[in-house]
Write a protein that holds these residues in place. Structure first.
Motif, mmCIF file in Angstrom:
data_model
loop_
_atom_site.group_PDB
_atom_site.id
_atom_site.type_symbol
_atom_site.label_atom_id
_atom_site.label_comp_id
_atom_site.label_asym_id
_atom_site.label_seq_id
_atom_site.Cartn_x
_atom_site.Cartn_y
_atom_site.Cartn_z
ATOM 1 N N PRO A 200 47.842 -19.647 29.797
ATOM 2 C CA PRO A 200 48.920 -20.548 29.734
ATOM 3 C C PRO A 200 49.826 -20.902 30.950
ATOM 4 N N LYS A 201 50.165 -21.987 31.115
ATOM 5 C CA LYS A 201 51.061 -22.222 32.193
ATOM 6 C C LYS A 201 51.664 -23.271 31.992
ATOM 7 N N LYS A 202 52.983 -23.846 32.910
ATOM 8 C CA LYS A 202 53.628 -25.024 32.548
ATOM 9 C C LYS A 202 53.191 -26.073 33.282
ATOM 10 N N TYR A 203 53.056 -27.222 32.589
ATOM 11 C CA TYR A 203 52.617 -28.629 33.063
ATOM 12 C C TYR A 203 53.027 -29.696 32.381
ATOM 13 N N ARG A 204 52.917 -30.809 32.926
ATOM 14 C CA ARG A 204 53.176 -31.952 32.468
ATOM 15 C C ARG A 204 52.398 -32.626 31.582
ATOM 16 N N LEU A 205 52.708 -32.536 30.291
ATOM 17 C CA LEU A 205 51.649 -32.829 29.019
ATOM 18 C C LEU A 205 51.368 -34.762 29.199
ATOM 19 N N ASP A 206 52.442 -35.346 29.593
ATOM 20 C CA ASP A 206 52.114 -36.906 29.538
ATOM 21 C C ASP A 206 51.384 -37.299 30.785
ATOM 22 N N MET A 227 44.506 -50.339 24.740
ATOM 23 C CA MET A 227 45.016 -49.085 24.757
ATOM 24 C C MET A 227 46.491 -49.162 24.848
ATOM 25 N N ASP A 228 47.234 -48.693 23.698
ATOM 26 C CA ASP A 228 48.785 -48.817 23.719
ATOM 27 C C ASP A 228 49.581 -47.519 23.900
ATOM 28 N N ILE A 229 50.276 -47.370 24.960
ATOM 29 C CA ILE A 229 50.425 -45.970 25.239
ATOM 30 C C ILE A 229 51.950 -45.854 25.786
ATOM 31 N N GLN A 230 52.626 -45.075 24.812
ATOM 32 C CA GLN A 230 54.010 -44.724 25.095
ATOM 33 C C GLN A 230 54.434 -43.238 25.349
ATOM 34 N N PHE A 231 54.495 -42.799 26.325
ATOM 35 C CA PHE A 231 54.905 -41.463 26.602
ATOM 36 C C PHE A 231 56.229 -40.963 27.141
ATOM 37 N N GLU A 232 56.881 -40.053 26.578
ATOM 38 C CA GLU A 232 57.931 -39.350 27.195
ATOM 39 C C GLU A 232 57.471 -38.349 28.319
ATOM 40 N N PRO A 233 58.397 -38.225 29.376
ATOM 41 C CA PRO A 233 58.154 -37.033 30.260
ATOM 42 C C PRO A 233 58.480 -35.793 29.747
ATOM 43 N N ILE A 234 57.260 -35.093 29.412
ATOM 44 C CA ILE A 234 57.451 -33.720 28.858
ATOM 45 C C ILE A 234 56.603 -32.648 29.221
ATOM 46 N N SER A 235 57.272 -31.487 29.593
ATOM 47 C CA SER A 235 56.356 -30.633 29.963
ATOM 48 C C SER A 235 56.209 -29.232 28.937
ATOM 49 N N ILE A 236 55.141 -28.692 28.743
ATOM 50 C CA ILE A 236 54.822 -27.711 28.074
ATOM 51 C C ILE A 236 54.193 -26.273 28.459
ATOM 52 N N VAL A 237 54.181 -25.499 27.939
ATOM 53 C CA VAL A 237 53.649 -24.072 28.409
ATOM 54 C C VAL A 237 52.024 -24.004 27.488
ATOM 55 N N THR A 341 44.940 -41.365 11.915
ATOM 56 C CA THR A 341 45.966 -41.130 13.000
ATOM 57 C C THR A 341 45.781 -39.472 12.892
ATOM 58 N N PHE A 342 45.864 -38.844 14.276
ATOM 59 C CA PHE A 342 45.486 -37.380 14.377
ATOM 60 C C PHE A 342 46.977 -37.076 14.971
ATOM 61 N N LEU A 343 47.609 -36.250 14.162
ATOM 62 C CA LEU A 343 49.059 -35.624 14.642
ATOM 63 C C LEU A 343 49.033 -34.320 14.873
ATOM 64 N N THR A 344 49.504 -33.872 16.253
ATOM 65 C CA THR A 344 49.462 -32.671 16.786
ATOM 66 C C THR A 344 50.911 -32.436 17.173
ATOM 67 N N LYS A 345 51.159 -31.269 16.664
ATOM 68 C CA LYS A 345 52.555 -30.486 17.026
ATOM 69 C C LYS A 345 52.338 -29.320 17.654
ATOM 70 N N LEU A 346 53.004 -29.051 18.980
ATOM 71 C CA LEU A 346 52.917 -27.981 19.751
ATOM 72 C C LEU A 346 54.433 -27.315 19.870
ATOM 73 N N PRO A 347 54.488 -26.076 20.106
ATOM 74 C CA PRO A 347 55.818 -25.530 20.734
ATOM 75 C C PRO A 347 56.271 -26.329 21.993
ATOM 76 N N LEU A 348 57.539 -26.491 22.225
ATOM 77 C CA LEU A 348 58.022 -27.311 23.409
ATOM 78 C C LEU A 348 58.383 -26.368 24.506
ATOM 79 N N GLN A 349 58.842 -24.960 23.985
ATOM 80 C CA GLN A 349 59.430 -23.945 25.433
ATOM 81 C C GLN A 349 59.011 -22.834 24.727
#
Length: 355
Positions: A200-206, A227-237, A341-349
């Motif tokens: 694991p490392k920190k990187y930009r998911l978007d 392709m309809d894309i809407q991303f928030e700038p988010i980093s995860i580990v 729809t495939f919905l994925t939920k991951l820890p943010l921090q």
């Protein structure tokens, strides 16, 4: 609560000991008195008390021997039953259930409960193993049959070049499919072994999601998919390589089952301490029954279309395992014939460790 139960047991033992001592002393006194009358001699003082005490000890010893003989017989029956059950399980027969009466809180009761639970778990594992072998055999047999059949057909010297090329193309496709099944099996086994490299490392998911969309561009352009894309700038580990497999697999499925000129929508946003990703297509959808099993190994909601598209039914199992390794969740929401729809939920921090 356990402390008071233990104290209660100690007090009960002490009370039982005092009662037994009183009864045995009473019996010893009267029996020795009867013995003195019978022989016509009466010891005095210390000797009389000593004989009475010896009588009490003899009563205790006889009672202990009787209890031991009856108890050991019962214990032998219990242990013989347990050993027979373990031998039955050792032969591969897990239809075992011990009906021995025992207190579930003591060690013997816990042993019986543990054996019954072990038999159930091993039975489930054996069932899963047999189903796994059956599914693997079926998945491998299908491309092997095609390869064998068309290889034999190529022996026909009267084949036209067009037919021969067609057969060779099928053999190549089925060989690739067989190789993909093998790779996915090895990958899934490695992930489930808990020894798969996890970095694991920190990187930009978007940015990662944009890269995956661009990597799949030739396929969605070929089908004229919007392709309809809407991303928030988010980093995860997270493990970037493993998560790349997740997005690539889900997006590839969406492209595969979305009709020409269809639409795929991808969203990425924060929700409290989690990051949510949704990938929605307006493809063929799934039934409610299919949604319950979609992440199971080798499950295919439509055998004919999956085989024609080269699927093995392992991709989403791998996806689910990778997401769970990151302490996340994945779910599917679908309406048959309309959308999926495939919905994925991951820890943010915070740091993420493989479990």
């Amino acid at each position: 609560m356990k402390k008071w139960k233990f104290i209660g047991k100690i007090l009960a033992v002490i009370a039982l000991f005092l009662i037994a001592t009183t009864v045995f002393a009473f019996l010893s006194f009267h029996l020795t008195s009867y013995l003195y009358d019978w022989i016509g001699k009466y010891p005095q003082g210390y000797l009389q008390q000593l004989i009475t005490v010896i009588g009490v000890i003899i009563f205790f010893w006889c009672t202990a021997v009787i209890i031991f003989l009856f108890g050991s017989k019962k214990q032998r029956v219990y242990w013989d039953t347990i050993v027979a059950a373990l031998r039955q399980m050792a032969t591969g027969d897990f239809n075992v259930k011990l009906d021995l009466k025992a207190n579930g809180e003591d060690q013997f009761g816990q042993l019986i409960s543990g054996i019954n639970n072990m038999a159930v778990e091993l039975g489930e594992m054996e069932k899963m193993r047999q189903e796994f072998i059956s599914n693997v055999s079926h998945e491998i047999q299908s491309p092997l049959t095609s390869i064998n059949g068309f290889a034999k057909a190529l022996k026909n010297i009267d084949l036209t070049d067009e037919k021969r090329l067609h057969y060779l193309t099928i053999i190549e496709t089925e060989s690739n499919r067989l190789s993909k099944i093998s790779d996915n099996l090895l990958k899934l086994t490695s992930l489930e072994s808990q020894h798969h490299p996890f970095e694991p490392k920190k990187y930009r998911l978007d940015k990662q999601l944009r890269s995956v969309v661009l990597a799949c561009e030739p396929r969605w352009l070929e089908k004229n998919i919007e392709m309809d894309i809407q991303f928030e700038p988010i980093s995860i580990v997270a493990d970037e390589d493993l998560m790349n497999q997740v997005w690539m697999n889900i997006l590839s499925n969406s492209i595969k089952f979305t009709p020409n000129a269809g639409t795929i929508s991808i969203r990425l946003w924060k929700q409290e301490d989690a990051v949510i990703t949704s990938i929605t297509d307006n493809g063929i959808g799934m039934t409610e029954e299919d949604q319950l099993h979609i992440f199971e190994r080798f499950f295919k909601s439509d055998q004919s279309r999956t085989i024609s598209n080269g699927g093995s039914g392992l991709g989403l199992s791998i996806v689910k395992k990778i997401v769970e390794m990151h302490h996340g969740t994945i779910s599917v929401q679908s309406k048959f014939g309309e959308k999926t729809t495939f919905l994925t939920k991951l820890p943010l921090q915070g740091e993420i460790f493989q479990s």
